[in-house]
Design an enzyme around this catalytic site. Structure first.
Site, PDB file in Angstrom:
ATOM      1  N   CYS A 136       2.081  12.034  -3.095  1.00 25.30           N
ATOM      2  CA  CYS A 136       1.136  12.191  -3.698  1.00 25.30           C
ATOM      3  C   CYS A 136      -0.048  12.848  -2.929  1.00 25.30           C
ATOM      4  O   CYS A 136      -1.124  13.468  -3.294  1.00 25.30           O
ATOM      5  CB  CYS A 136       0.411  10.488  -3.482  1.00 25.30           C
ATOM      6  SG  CYS A 136       1.108   9.362  -4.379  1.00 25.30           S
TER       7      CYS A 136
ATOM      8  N   HIS B 192      -7.468  10.974  -3.690  1.00 24.48           N
ATOM      9  CA  HIS B 192      -6.429  10.385  -4.474  1.00 24.48           C
ATOM     10  C   HIS B 192      -6.420   9.428  -5.299  1.00 24.48           C
ATOM     11  O   HIS B 192      -6.920   8.164  -4.502  1.00 24.48           O
ATOM     12  CB  HIS B 192      -5.043  10.423  -3.572  1.00 24.48           C
ATOM     13  CG  HIS B 192      -3.872   9.843  -4.181  1.00 24.48           C
ATOM     14  ND1 HIS B 192      -3.352  10.324  -5.360  1.00 24.48           N
ATOM     15  CD2 HIS B 192      -3.141   8.890  -3.655  1.00 24.48           C
ATOM     16  CE1 HIS B 192      -2.250   9.738  -5.795  1.00 24.48           C
ATOM     17  NE2 HIS B 192      -2.024   8.622  -4.686  1.00 24.48           N
TER      18      HIS B 192
ATOM     19  N   ASN C 166      -2.316   6.200 -11.398  1.00 25.09           N
ATOM     20  CA  ASN C 166      -1.931   6.732 -10.325  1.00 25.09           C
ATOM     21  C   ASN C 166      -0.952   7.871 -10.775  1.00 25.09           C
ATOM     22  O   ASN C 166       0.073   7.572 -11.198  1.00 25.09           O
ATOM     23  CB  ASN C 166      -1.240   6.186  -9.115  1.00 25.09           C
ATOM     24  CG  ASN C 166      -0.903   6.955  -8.052  1.00 25.09           C
ATOM     25  OD1 ASN C 166      -0.969   8.242  -8.181  1.00 25.09           O
ATOM     26  ND2 ASN C 166      -0.396   6.427  -6.972  1.00 25.09           N
TER      27      ASN C 166
HETATM   28  O1  UT7 Z   1      -0.199   6.693  -4.139  1.00 25.69           O
HETATM   29  C1  UT7 Z   1       0.939   6.347  -3.281  1.00 25.69           C
HETATM   30  C2  UT7 Z   1       0.461   5.513  -2.225  1.00 25.69           C
HETATM   31  N1  UT7 Z   1       0.582   4.341  -2.852  1.00 25.69           N
HETATM   32  C3  UT7 Z   1      -0.591   3.362  -2.729  1.00 25.69           C
HETATM   33  O2  UT7 Z   1      -1.465   3.811  -1.978  1.00 25.69           O
HETATM   34  C4  UT7 Z   1      -0.484   1.988  -3.069  1.00 25.69           C
HETATM   35  C5  UT7 Z   1      -0.762   1.129  -1.937  1.00 25.69           C
HETATM   36  N2  UT7 Z   1      -0.612  -0.370  -2.231  1.00 25.69           N
HETATM   37  C6  UT7 Z   1      -1.158  -0.983  -3.215  1.00 25.69           C
HETATM   38  O3  UT7 Z   1      -2.138  -0.410  -4.170  1.00 25.69           O
HETATM   39  C7  UT7 Z   1      -1.043  -2.552  -3.516  1.00 25.69           C
HETATM   40  O4  UT7 Z   1      -0.349  -2.885  -2.387  1.00 25.69           O
HETATM   41  C8  UT7 Z   1      -0.537  -2.904  -4.802  1.00 25.69           C
HETATM   42  C9  UT7 Z   1      -1.753  -2.696  -5.998  1.00 25.69           C
HETATM   43  C10 UT7 Z   1       0.773  -1.976  -5.149  1.00 25.69           C
HETATM   44  C11 UT7 Z   1      -0.250  -4.491  -4.710  1.00 25.69           C
HETATM   45  O5  UT7 Z   1      -1.467  -4.956  -4.609  1.00 25.69           O
HETATM   46  P1  UT7 Z   1      -1.422  -6.176  -3.375  1.00 25.69           P
HETATM   47  O6  UT7 Z   1      -2.824  -6.673  -3.292  1.00 25.69           O
HETATM   48  O7  UT7 Z   1      -1.046  -5.641  -2.037  1.00 25.69           O
HETATM   49  O8  UT7 Z   1      -0.395  -7.377  -3.930  1.00 25.69           O
HETATM   50  P2  UT7 Z   1       0.847  -7.651  -3.305  1.00 25.69           P
HETATM   51  O9  UT7 Z   1       1.986  -6.928  -3.589  1.00 25.69           O
HETATM   52  O10 UT7 Z   1       0.705  -8.535  -1.871  1.00 25.69           O
HETATM   53  O11 UT7 Z   1       1.266  -9.132  -4.326  1.00 25.69           O
HETATM   54  C12 UT7 Z   1       0.325 -10.263  -4.403  1.00 25.69           C
HETATM   55  C13 UT7 Z   1       0.900 -11.134  -5.211  1.00 25.69           C
HETATM   56  C14 UT7 Z   1       2.258 -11.519  -5.256  1.00 25.69           C
HETATM   57  O12 UT7 Z   1       2.365 -12.507  -5.322  1.00 25.69           O
HETATM   58  P3  UT7 Z   1       2.599 -13.861  -4.561  1.00 25.69           P
HETATM   59  O13 UT7 Z   1       3.902 -13.462  -3.571  1.00 25.69           O
HETATM   60  O14 UT7 Z   1       1.242 -14.133  -3.657  1.00 25.69           O
HETATM   61  O15 UT7 Z   1       2.802 -15.177  -5.094  1.00 25.69           O
HETATM   62  C15 UT7 Z   1       3.045 -10.470  -6.224  1.00 25.69           C
HETATM   63  O16 UT7 Z   1       4.045 -11.055  -6.577  1.00 25.69           O
HETATM   64  O17 UT7 Z   1       0.676 -10.860  -6.375  1.00 25.69           O
HETATM   65  C16 UT7 Z   1       1.869 -10.624  -7.234  1.00 25.69           C
HETATM   66  N3  UT7 Z   1       1.849  -9.363  -8.180  1.00 25.69           N
HETATM   67  C17 UT7 Z   1       1.388  -9.472  -9.401  1.00 25.69           C
HETATM   68  N4  UT7 Z   1       0.817 -10.494 -10.266  1.00 25.69           N
HETATM   69  C18 UT7 Z   1       0.501 -10.056 -11.257  1.00 25.69           C
HETATM   70  C19 UT7 Z   1       2.267  -8.229  -8.017  1.00 25.69           C
HETATM   71  N5  UT7 Z   1       2.367  -7.415  -9.033  1.00 25.69           N
HETATM   72  C20 UT7 Z   1       1.601  -8.154  -9.920  1.00 25.69           C
HETATM   73  C21 UT7 Z   1       1.198  -7.945 -11.132  1.00 25.69           C
HETATM   74  N6  UT7 Z   1       0.595  -8.695 -12.026  1.00 25.69           N
HETATM   75  N7  UT7 Z   1       1.325  -6.762 -11.761  1.00 25.69           N
END
Ligand code: UT7
Length: 332
Positions: free
Chosen positions: A116, A256, A286
């Protein structure tokens, strides 16, 4: 002797026609618009549909618009730097392919992969060819067809990415505008947290890699988020400090577009109000290498000559960085 700077003298972007909305994703995976919007800021993204179409088909649109805007022919471009993680093929380079598709027959070029952060690496390296006096027209393209490496059964990644392309033209200037400074960083210990496992020489494609989905993006979101928030904010603050820029001096932050929360944290660390931050993640998601040039293109009509812009990115690798530039022309 007056210093030669590399200035962006034209910018354009292009996206495919198809819009994939959060509502449509709700029918594909167990997710909902509220979760996607509150956790990422994304509402919709563009997807390239159709057989045998690659990232150069999107980039072609951006290049053609850019050449038309600048009023020059494709044969005038001398060097093409194509920043992407989703090249048409592993080889030849997408720089070659897009040059053929658009008639840039006098250009040489290469692909650049810094995930990225690729566009910032591309602008920085491209500017050196201008500053040295070697070239006068360097095209830097940031483009990805992320839909080609996204698993649309994996809700943790498929909601994030989109397809799109942006391009900038770098030309010499002696009026003090253009690229002023850049800080680029990488840390290979980030590899486990964001990568595409199979398809390269370490893990060539096979039935086994296909069956286990190793050709898709793998991201450990929480870990990447943690590093992205601190590194993108720190490097943006660092470039301001080392150029004696206060928040008031900064006309625009061009971040970004990975996650609205990461963008907000970066702006906060810099002390820059959200009214001075280019944000279009809601409409594009993204697009990896496309995010920053697409922003520049969308905001072009609001930019004035001499405006101080801070470009900032974080991505797989890990890679991250910031670029400080003075915008070189006014609204047309
Ligand atoms: O561009 C390159 C660099 N990339 C980035 O900068 C991305 C960095 N990371 C992020 O932006 C975030 O970590 C994400 C958007 C990918 C994820 O958000 P998060 O707040 O970190 O969520 P998480 O992965 O900790 O998941 C929280 C909960 C989980 O459920 P439990 O374990 O708490 O029951 C996931 O299973 O949200 C769940 N979850 C979803 N729920 C509904 C994960 N994806 C989804 C979804 N819809 N699409």
């Amino acid at each position: 002797m007056t210093k030669i700077n590399a200035a962006i003298t034209a910018v354009a972007h292009h996206v495919p026609d198809y819009v994939l909305t959060n509502k449509e994703l709700e029918k594909m995976v167990d997710t909902n618009d509220e979760w996607i919007t509150s956790r990422t800021g994304i509402k919709e993204r563009y997807i390239l549909k159709g057989d045998n179409k690659g990232v150069t088909d999107i980039a072609k649109g951006a290049v053609e618009k850019l050449l038309a805007k600048r009023g020059i022919g494709p044969e005038e471009i001398e060097l093409v730097i194509f920043c992407t993680v989703t090249p048409d093929r592993l080889f030849p380079a997408s720089a070659n392919i897009v040059s053929e598709k658009t008639g840039m027959k006098n250009a040489w070029g290469y692909d650049l992969n810094a995930a990225c952060s690729g566009f910032l690496y591309g602008v920085t390296t491209g500017s050196k060819f201008i500053e040295s006096g070697a070239y006068k027209k360097v095209l830097v393209i940031g483009a990805d067809k992320m839909s080609s490496i996204v698993d649309y059964t994996d809700r943790s990644t498929c909601i994030i990415f989109g397809d799109g392309a942006g391009a900038v033209l770098l030309e010499p200037t002696e009026d003090g505008t253009g690229i002023q400074d850049s800080i680029l960083r990488s840390d290979g210990s980030g590899e486990p947290f964001l990568h595409q496992k199979a398809g390269g020489s370490r893990r060539p494609p096979s039935q086994e890699t296909l069956d286990s989905g190793e050709h898709y993006v793998h991201q450990e979101g929480k870990t990447v988020f943690k590093f992205a928030v601190s590194n993108m904010a720190d490097v943006s603050f660092e470039i301001m400090e080392r150029n004696n820029l206060s928040a008031d001096d900064v006309a625009w932050l061009v971040p970004h577009q990975a996650n609205l929360r990461i963008i907000d944290a970066t702006a906060k660390r810099m002390g820059v109000g959200t009214d001075k931050v280019m944000i279009n993640i809601d409409r594009y998601g993204n697009t990896t290498n496309g995010t920053i040039p697409i922003c520049l293109s969308e905001w072009e009509s609001k930019l004035n000559k001499g405006d101080n812009l801070i470009l900032a990115a974080f991505g797989g690798g890990f890679t991250w960085g910031s670029v400080y530039l003075k915008w070189a022309y006014g609204p047309s």
